[in-house]
Design an enzyme around this catalytic site. Structure first.
Site, PDB file in Angstrom:
ATOM      1  N   VAL C  77      84.793  25.023   7.831  1.00 27.19           N
ATOM      2  CA  VAL C  77      84.409  25.768   9.030  1.00 27.19           C
ATOM      3  C   VAL C  77      82.895  25.905   9.040  1.00 27.19           C
ATOM      4  O   VAL C  77      82.294  26.317   8.040  1.00 27.19           O
ATOM      5  CB  VAL C  77      85.050  27.174   9.005  1.00 27.19           C
ATOM      6  CG1 VAL C  77      84.600  27.996  10.209  1.00 27.19           C
ATOM      7  CG2 VAL C  77      86.567  27.059   8.959  1.00 27.19           C
ATOM      8  N   CYS C  78      82.272  25.569  10.145  1.00 30.72           N
ATOM      9  CA  CYS C  78      80.806  25.673  10.243  1.00 30.72           C
ATOM     10  C   CYS C  78      80.375  27.131  10.105  1.00 30.72           C
ATOM     11  O   CYS C  78      80.856  28.007  10.836  1.00 30.72           O
ATOM     12  CB  CYS C  78      80.326  25.137  11.583  1.00 30.72           C
ATOM     13  SG  CYS C  78      78.559  25.427  11.834  1.00 30.72           S
ATOM     14  N   VAL C  79      79.450  27.374   9.182  1.00 31.20           N
ATOM     15  CA  VAL C  79      79.027  28.747   8.903  1.00 31.20           C
ATOM     16  C   VAL C  79      78.357  29.395  10.109  1.00 31.20           C
ATOM     17  O   VAL C  79      78.653  30.543  10.451  1.00 31.20           O
ATOM     18  CB  VAL C  79      78.124  28.813   7.638  1.00 31.20           C
ATOM     19  CG1 VAL C  79      76.860  27.986   7.781  1.00 31.20           C
ATOM     20  CG2 VAL C  79      77.764  30.257   7.304  1.00 31.20           C
TER      21      VAL C  79
END
Lengths: 126, 100, 119
Positions: C77-79
């Site tokens: 998941v993109c931070v």
């Protein structure tokens, strides 16, 4: 980072087909493009369909409460991202000329854009 | 190149944009609401029939079935694949491009 | 073949997450490797913790988690996109991890194919 030392250079294209502000895609694509600069890949940005609106000069978002991220397009050459392509037909359909754009770009015909897309190894769209 | 299109042609220009950028030899897979573009007897059928001569055009069968459409309604020249066929198309083409 | 996946939309609102899952399952069944699934834009919401879909509907959160558990698929998941939408390290559905956008570019470099699902 290991990936930066892999030595593999692929042709990446980020295809922008959506206008800014109405949806977040334009902004988050830009964030993706900035990160890609760290990987020494052959990065291309394409602006087609409503994506050409992302580059319109004079964007003023103050009353929206959203950040005007359009100046970032002008900063891309500082990240060695210099291959920006805008489609002539998409601009003409929308009443835009290169003089309306906030950054120098290469204007390609739709056929040329299609041919360029076809040369890519990785195409990312939103 | 494998192009995927997931929009109804009656709502968005994703298919038209895909067709006008795709080069000879490309494959086009219609998925999700994109499958409506493959139906005959529609205002877009002639455009699709012409496209099916220049490109290899497929629809994702499960998306067609979910929408109550059967293979008999497809424009001539359009093939049907399942998810396994989708995977095969991805494997056969070096690059995939999604028209969203 | 090493396949990377990009998921641009959250679950339920769009079909993207369903199609991506079905694609991943078919690819794994055919012996391909799903090297990484990267969740960006509203796609980060596929990792929402504490979601409880109705029991007569599919549970996409659980299905993604099972892909990670049973097949070792790397769900990233993109931070930045996650923080924007309230998804953060240590507070995701099981099977997901949080990392940077570089993980997507890396997937583009390392994988034989990168397939995008969105809206």
């Amino acid at each position: 980072m290991d990936e930066m030392e892999s030595g593999v250079v692929k042709k990446f294209m980020f295809v922008n087909r959506k206008a800014p502000y109405g949806t977040i895609y334009a902004l988050e694509v830009l964030e993706m493009v900035l990160i890609s600069a760290a990987f020494d890949q052959d990065v291309h940005l394409a602006f087609v369909d409503d994506g050409v609106f992302q580059l319109k000069k004079g964007q003023d978002t103050k009353a929206l409460g959203q950040k005007n991220f359009s100046p970032t397009y002008r900063a891309l050459d500082g990240y060695d991202i210099e291959k920006l392509y805008v489609e002539a037909e998409s601009m003409a359909e929308r009443g835009l000329t290169p003089a309306d754009l906030l950054v120098p770009v290469e204007v390609l015909s739709r056929a040329e854009m299609g041919a360029l897309m076809n040369e890519m190894d990785v195409v990312l769209t939103a | 190149m494998l192009h995927t299109v997931n929009k109804s042609p009656f709502e968005k220009n994703a298919l038209e944009s895909c067709l006008s950028h795709a080069v000879e030899g490309a494959s086009i897979l219609l998925i999700e609401d994109g499958v409506y573009a493959a139906l005959g007897g529609t205002s877009t059928a002639a455009r699709m029939a012409e496209a099916a001569k220049r490109f290899k055009v497929f629809v994702l069968g499960p998306d067609l079935a979910a929408r109550g459409m059967d293979a008999g309604r497809l424009v001539e020249g359009v093939g049907i694949v399942d998810y396994e066929g989708f995977v095969d198309l991805v494997a056969e083409h070096p690059t995939s491009q999604a028209w969203l | 073949m090493k396949i990377g996946i990009l998921v641009n939309e959250g679950p339920y609102n769009h079909q993207a997450s369903d199609t991506a899952l079905n694609f991943c399952k078919a690819a794994l069944a055919k012996g391909h490797t799903i090297w990484r699934v990267f969740f960006y834009y509203d796609g980060v919401l596929n990792a929402a913790p504490r979601a409880e879909p109705p029991t007569d509907d599919r549970n996409l959160f659980k299905q993604w988690g099972e892909l990670a558990e049973k097949h070792g698929v790397d769900l990233v998941v993109c931070v930045a996109a996650g923080l924007r939408r309230g998804i953060r390290e240590g507070d995701t559905a099981p099977g997901f991890r949080i990392s940077g956008l570089g993980q997507l570019i890396e997937a583009g470099i390392q994988c034989d194919r990168l397939v995008t699902f969105g809206d």
